[in-house]
Design a protein around this motif. Structure first.
Motif, PDB file in Angstrom:
ATOM      1  N   PRO A   1       0.786  -1.228  -0.004  1.00 16.13           N
ATOM      2  CA  PRO A   1       0.037  -0.019   0.036  1.00 16.13           C
ATOM      3  C   PRO A   1       0.813   1.265  -0.198  1.00 16.13           C
ATOM      4  O   PRO A   1       0.505   2.288  -0.619  1.00 16.13           O
ATOM      5  N   GLU A   2       1.955   1.284   0.809  1.00 10.62           N
ATOM      6  CA  GLU A   2       2.917   2.351   0.735  1.00 10.62           C
ATOM      7  C   GLU A   2       3.491   2.781  -0.637  1.00 10.62           C
ATOM      8  O   GLU A   2       3.534   3.703  -1.106  1.00 10.62           O
ATOM      9  N   ASP A   3       3.727   1.481  -1.390  1.00  6.91           N
ATOM     10  CA  ASP A   3       4.273   1.764  -2.656  1.00  6.91           C
ATOM     11  C   ASP A   3       3.292   2.450  -3.718  1.00  6.91           C
ATOM     12  O   ASP A   3       3.384   3.234  -4.412  1.00  6.91           O
ATOM     13  N   ALA A   4       1.908   2.015  -3.676  1.00  5.18           N
ATOM     14  CA  ALA A   4       0.791   2.412  -4.332  1.00  5.18           C
ATOM     15  C   ALA A   4       0.647   3.868  -3.906  1.00  5.18           C
ATOM     16  O   ALA A   4       0.338   4.604  -4.769  1.00  5.18           O
ATOM     17  N   ALA A   5       0.791   4.212  -2.881  1.00  7.92           N
ATOM     18  CA  ALA A   5       0.571   5.550  -2.121  1.00  7.92           C
ATOM     19  C   ALA A   5       1.632   6.571  -2.783  1.00  7.92           C
ATOM     20  O   ALA A   5       1.157   7.691  -3.016  1.00  7.92           O
ATOM     21  N   ALA A   6       2.948   6.072  -2.871  1.00  9.53           N
ATOM     22  CA  ALA A   6       3.905   6.987  -3.143  1.00  9.53           C
ATOM     23  C   ALA A   6       3.621   7.390  -4.733  1.00  9.53           C
ATOM     24  O   ALA A   6       4.391   8.576  -4.937  1.00  9.53           O
ATOM     25  N   GLU A   7       2.896   6.629  -5.326  1.00  5.67           N
ATOM     26  CA  GLU A   7       2.932   6.926  -6.601  1.00  5.67           C
ATOM     27  C   GLU A   7       1.811   8.205  -6.943  1.00  5.67           C
ATOM     28  O   GLU A   7       1.787   8.760  -8.084  1.00  5.67           O
ATOM     29  N   LEU A   8       0.904   8.418  -5.825  1.00 14.08           N
ATOM     30  CA  LEU A   8      -0.088   9.308  -5.945  1.00 14.08           C
ATOM     31  C   LEU A   8       0.284  10.758  -5.159  1.00 14.08           C
ATOM     32  O   LEU A   8      -0.393  11.554  -5.396  1.00 14.08           O
ATOM     33  N   TYR A   9       1.414  10.598  -4.404  1.00 17.29           N
ATOM     34  CA  TYR A   9       1.462  11.804  -3.449  1.00 17.29           C
ATOM     35  C   TYR A   9       2.038  13.262  -4.469  1.00 17.29           C
ATOM     36  O   TYR A   9       2.682  13.061  -5.617  1.00 17.29           O
ATOM     37  N   PRO A  10       1.859  14.104  -4.123  1.00 12.16           N
ATOM     38  CA  PRO A  10       2.078  15.557  -4.612  1.00 12.16           C
ATOM     39  C   PRO A  10       3.631  15.810  -4.884  1.00 12.16           C
ATOM     40  O   PRO A  10       4.636  15.152  -4.178  1.00 12.16           O
ATOM     41  N   LYS A  11       4.127  16.366  -5.833  1.00  9.43           N
ATOM     42  CA  LYS A  11       5.532  16.465  -6.104  1.00  9.43           C
ATOM     43  C   LYS A  11       6.380  17.212  -5.191  1.00  9.43           C
ATOM     44  O   LYS A  11       7.449  17.251  -4.748  1.00  9.43           O
ATOM     45  N   ASP A  12       5.432  18.402  -4.695  1.00 11.82           N
ATOM     46  CA  ASP A  12       6.047  19.385  -3.857  1.00 11.82           C
ATOM     47  C   ASP A  12       6.438  18.902  -2.350  1.00 11.82           C
ATOM     48  O   ASP A  12       5.765  18.116  -1.822  1.00 11.82           O
ATOM     49  N   ALA A  13       7.871  19.021  -1.976  1.00 13.26           N
ATOM     50  CA  ALA A  13       8.363  18.196  -0.900  1.00 13.26           C
ATOM     51  C   ALA A  13       7.383  18.486   0.279  1.00 13.26           C
ATOM     52  O   ALA A  13       7.374  17.630   1.200  1.00 13.26           O
ATOM     53  N   LEU A  14       7.107  19.892   0.482  1.00 13.69           N
ATOM     54  CA  LEU A  14       6.159  20.186   1.638  1.00 13.69           C
ATOM     55  C   LEU A  14       5.000  19.605   1.850  1.00 13.69           C
ATOM     56  O   LEU A  14       4.607  19.184   2.852  1.00 13.69           O
ATOM     57  N   PHE A  15       4.244  19.633   0.476  1.00 17.12           N
ATOM     58  CA  PHE A  15       2.741  19.166   0.501  1.00 17.12           C
ATOM     59  C   PHE A  15       3.145  17.546   0.555  1.00 17.12           C
ATOM     60  O   PHE A  15       2.122  16.796   1.221  1.00 17.12           O
ATOM     61  N   ARG A  16       4.110  16.714   0.037  1.00 17.40           N
ATOM     62  CA  ARG A  16       4.127  15.324   0.076  1.00 17.40           C
ATOM     63  C   ARG A  16       4.373  14.925   1.549  1.00 17.40           C
ATOM     64  O   ARG A  16       3.795  14.005   1.819  1.00 17.40           O
ATOM     65  N   SER A  17       5.342  15.549   2.502  1.00 17.99           N
ATOM     66  CA  SER A  17       5.345  15.311   3.932  1.00 17.99           C
ATOM     67  C   SER A  17       4.109  14.997   4.587  1.00 17.99           C
ATOM     68  O   SER A  17       3.713  14.216   5.277  1.00 17.99           O
ATOM     69  N   ILE A  18       2.992  16.078   4.201  1.00 16.24           N
ATOM     70  CA  ILE A  18       1.878  16.336   4.883  1.00 16.24           C
ATOM     71  C   ILE A  18       0.915  15.156   4.566  1.00 16.24           C
ATOM     72  O   ILE A  18       0.163  14.167   5.258  1.00 16.24           O
ATOM     73  N   ALA A  19       1.182  14.968   2.978  1.00 17.19           N
ATOM     74  CA  ALA A  19       0.051  13.975   2.478  1.00 17.19           C
ATOM     75  C   ALA A  19       0.388  12.363   2.799  1.00 17.19           C
ATOM     76  O   ALA A  19      -0.207  11.699   3.192  1.00 17.19           O
ATOM     77  N   GLU A  20       1.814  12.338   3.056  1.00 17.70           N
ATOM     78  CA  GLU A  20       2.203  11.108   3.703  1.00 17.70           C
ATOM     79  C   GLU A  20       1.798  10.787   5.176  1.00 17.70           C
ATOM     80  O   GLU A  20       1.157   9.785   5.594  1.00 17.70           O
ATOM     81  N   ALA A  21       1.877  11.819   5.846  1.00 15.83           N
ATOM     82  CA  ALA A  21       1.326  11.803   7.275  1.00 15.83           C
ATOM     83  C   ALA A  21       0.153  11.316   7.210  1.00 15.83           C
ATOM     84  O   ALA A  21      -0.530  10.459   8.182  1.00 15.83           O
ATOM     85  N   ILE A  22      -0.994  12.040   6.233  1.00 13.44           N
ATOM     86  CA  ILE A  22      -1.992  11.766   6.442  1.00 13.44           C
ATOM     87  C   ILE A  22      -2.535  10.334   5.821  1.00 13.44           C
ATOM     88  O   ILE A  22      -3.200   9.532   6.594  1.00 13.44           O
ATOM     89  N   PHE A  23      -1.787   9.853   5.022  1.00 10.86           N
ATOM     90  CA  PHE A  23      -2.039   8.409   4.662  1.00 10.86           C
ATOM     91  C   PHE A  23      -1.583   7.415   5.953  1.00 10.86           C
ATOM     92  O   PHE A  23      -2.024   6.420   5.968  1.00 10.86           O
TER      93      PHE A  23
END
Length: 254
Positions: free
Chosen positions: A23-45
């Motif tokens: 699931p983590e691999d699948a999510a990684a393909e969908l995260y935003p490219k911006d590093a700041l936004f990505r870290s927040i999206a990862e934490a949400i996931f």
């Protein structure tokens, strides 16, 4: 004897790839490219509330608007979660954890900005009169909030008159009801009839363990939601102009 070449049989999935993809691999393909936004999206996931707040703090320190982060990071992260849930890659407990983390992030952004994000609309949710099983209702409410809707949660064992009063007071775009017991689901017909008598013709989305599509179809405002995740999808469809007939076409699957 007929010799079958199994290589020629249609294969829906690449089994080797499916086994290797988490699931983590699948999510990684969908995260935003911006590093700041990505870290927040990862934490949400991951459903990590502390990490969501830490990511928001870092983004705000970098000059991002707290309110803009709701759409640009928090909702994007929740979008990853609902996408994977729809694909059957993750399950409701994951969604609930992510929704809690996202809602915590929204409250933080509101506090930091002194503003409230604009709601997509109001939805009244309740459990049928006589029924005290509210897990399904709570999931529906969480998913609606996670998708930007203001939820008026009436709780469990709610008389039809209270539902009607809440609809009159709040003017929602939709009402939802859940019932786990067959003895309580008939309360939905009373809600339907009281709404009609008051001249209110909004979709009444019903679901729960006791409820089925045939039953919900017997009253004019009823739309059956087989899964809790159907509720925000229905609300989105209503905003896009769908009426009850269109919603039935979209969500009645049997």
């Amino acid at each position: 004897m007929l010799k079958i070449d199994y290589k020629d049989i249609l294969v829906r999935y690449n089994v080797k790839m499916e086994k290797s993809m988490t699931p983590e691999d699948a999510a990684a393909e969908l995260y935003p490219k911006d590093a700041l936004f990505r870290s927040i999206a990862e934490a949400i996931f991951e459903g990590e509330e502390d990490d969501v707040i830490a990511g928001l703090e870092k983004a705000i320190a970098a000059g991002k608007s707290p309110i803009s982060l709701i759409d640009d990071a928090l909702m994007v992260g929740m979008g990853v979660v609902t996408n994977l849930y729809d694909q059957g890659i993750i399950f409701l407990p994951n969604v609930m954890m992510s929704a809690d983390a996202m809602l915590e992030g929204i409250e933080y952004c509101k506090e930091k900005s002194g503003e409230s994000p604009e709601s997509k609309g109001k939805v009244v949710v309740h459990v049928a009169e006589g029924d005290v099983h509210d897990i399904g209702k709570s999931i529906v409410a969480a998913l609606l909030r996670a998708n930007g809707y203001e939820v008026i949660d009436l709780g469990r064992d709610v008389p039809a008159a209270e539902v009607l009063a809440a609809v009159k007071a709040n003017k929602p775009l939709m009402v939802t009801g859940t019932a786990l017991m067959t003895t309580t689901m008939y309360a939905f017909k009373e809600v339907n009839d009281q709404l009609l008598e008051a001249g209110i013709k909004i979709p009444f989305q019903c679901g729960g363990g006791a409820v089925n599509q045939d039953f919900v179809s017997t009253y004019s405002l009823g739309v059956y939601g087989e899964e809790a995740a159907d509720a925000p999808k229905m609300a989105d469809a209503i905003l896009a102009g769908a009426g009850i007939d269109k919603l039935r076409t979209m969500f009645h699957k049997h």
